[in-house]
Design a protein around this motif. Structure first.
Motif, short mmCIF file in Angstrom:
data_model
loop_
_atom_site.label_atom_id
_atom_site.label_comp_id
_atom_site.label_asym_id
_atom_site.label_seq_id
_atom_site.Cartn_x
_atom_site.Cartn_y
_atom_site.Cartn_z
N ILE A 177 10.00 -2.39 3.77
CA ILE A 177 8.67 -2.63 3.22
C ILE A 177 8.35 -1.46 2.30
O ILE A 177 8.60 -0.30 2.65
N GLY A 178 7.84 -1.76 1.11
CA GLY A 178 7.45 -0.72 0.17
C GLY A 178 6.15 -0.09 0.63
O GLY A 178 5.27 -0.78 1.13
N PHE A 179 6.04 1.22 0.48
CA PHE A 179 4.78 1.87 0.85
C PHE A 179 4.39 2.89 -0.20
O PHE A 179 5.19 3.30 -1.03
N GLY A 180 3.12 3.27 -0.14
CA GLY A 180 2.57 4.16 -1.15
C GLY A 180 2.23 3.36 -2.40
O GLY A 180 2.30 2.14 -2.41
N SER A 181 1.87 4.07 -3.43
CA SER A 181 1.52 3.41 -4.68
C SER A 181 1.76 4.38 -5.82
O SER A 181 1.16 5.45 -5.86
N ILE A 203 0.22 -0.72 5.76
CA ILE A 203 0.86 -0.37 4.48
C ILE A 203 -0.07 -0.70 3.32
O ILE A 203 -0.21 0.08 2.38
N GLU A 204 -0.72 -1.86 3.38
CA GLU A 204 -1.63 -2.27 2.31
C GLU A 204 -2.85 -1.34 2.24
O GLU A 204 -3.30 -0.98 1.16
N THR A 225 -5.92 9.12 3.79
CA THR A 225 -4.58 8.68 3.42
C THR A 225 -3.56 9.23 4.41
O THR A 225 -2.67 8.51 4.85
N GLU A 226 -3.70 10.49 4.76
CA GLU A 226 -2.79 11.11 5.73
C GLU A 226 -2.94 10.45 7.10
O GLU A 226 -1.94 10.23 7.79
N ALA A 227 -4.16 10.12 7.49
CA ALA A 227 -4.39 9.46 8.78
C ALA A 227 -3.73 8.08 8.80
O ALA A 227 -3.13 7.68 9.80
N LEU A 228 -3.81 7.36 7.68
CA LEU A 228 -3.15 6.06 7.59
C LEU A 228 -1.64 6.21 7.68
O LEU A 228 -0.96 5.41 8.32
#
Length: 135
Positions: A53-57, A83-84, A28-31
């Motif tokens: 653009i929304g990011f995270g979840s 982002i996805e 996740t950190e690498a992304l």
């Protein structure tokens, strides 16, 4: 209060093991670093080049925050794909960590071209680029 309790349940005594091939916090950190690199150029000449653009979840759904990006020199499709992937990784993190959320909705603050850079409009709470939990 009722909505918050519907978003998650009390953690069980034994944490769930990650599914084989499931993203880890390190992935996740690498992304997130790839997203930052893909969005390094936020330069703009006009307002029409600035987007969000929304990011995270969030654990109850929806993005954690919004990110400003510029279509002047950036590939929006590539950024959206990253982002996805990041959102999927965050959802896997939430599931693995049995994360709960306030279930609050984060509104899109919009972006503006200021001093030649696309930036998140400052009046909206929950905006920014910090990938840590805001809920």
């Amino acid at each position: 209060m009722l909505a918050a309790s519907a978003c998650g349940s009390a953690p069980s005594a034994t944490p769930a093991a990650p599914a084989p091939g499931a993203p880890t916090a390190t992935q996740t950190e690498a992304l997130w670093k790839k997203i930052q690199a893909a969005n390094a150029d936020t330069s703009c000449d006009t307002q029409s080049q600035c987007h969000t653009i929304g990011f995270g979840s969030k654990a109850c759904g929806g993005p954690e925050r919004y990110l400003a990006w510029s279509s002047k020199n950036s590939d929006g499709a590539a950024l959206k794909a990253l982002i996805e992937q990041h959102a999927a990784a965050r959802r896997a993190d939430d599931q693995r960590e049995q994360m709960m959320s306030t279930c609050s909705l984060v509104s899109d603050p919009g972006a503006s071209c200021r001093a030649g850079r696309c930036t998140i409009n400052p009046t909206a709470p929950g905006s920014g680029t910090d990938p840590r939990r805001a809920d």
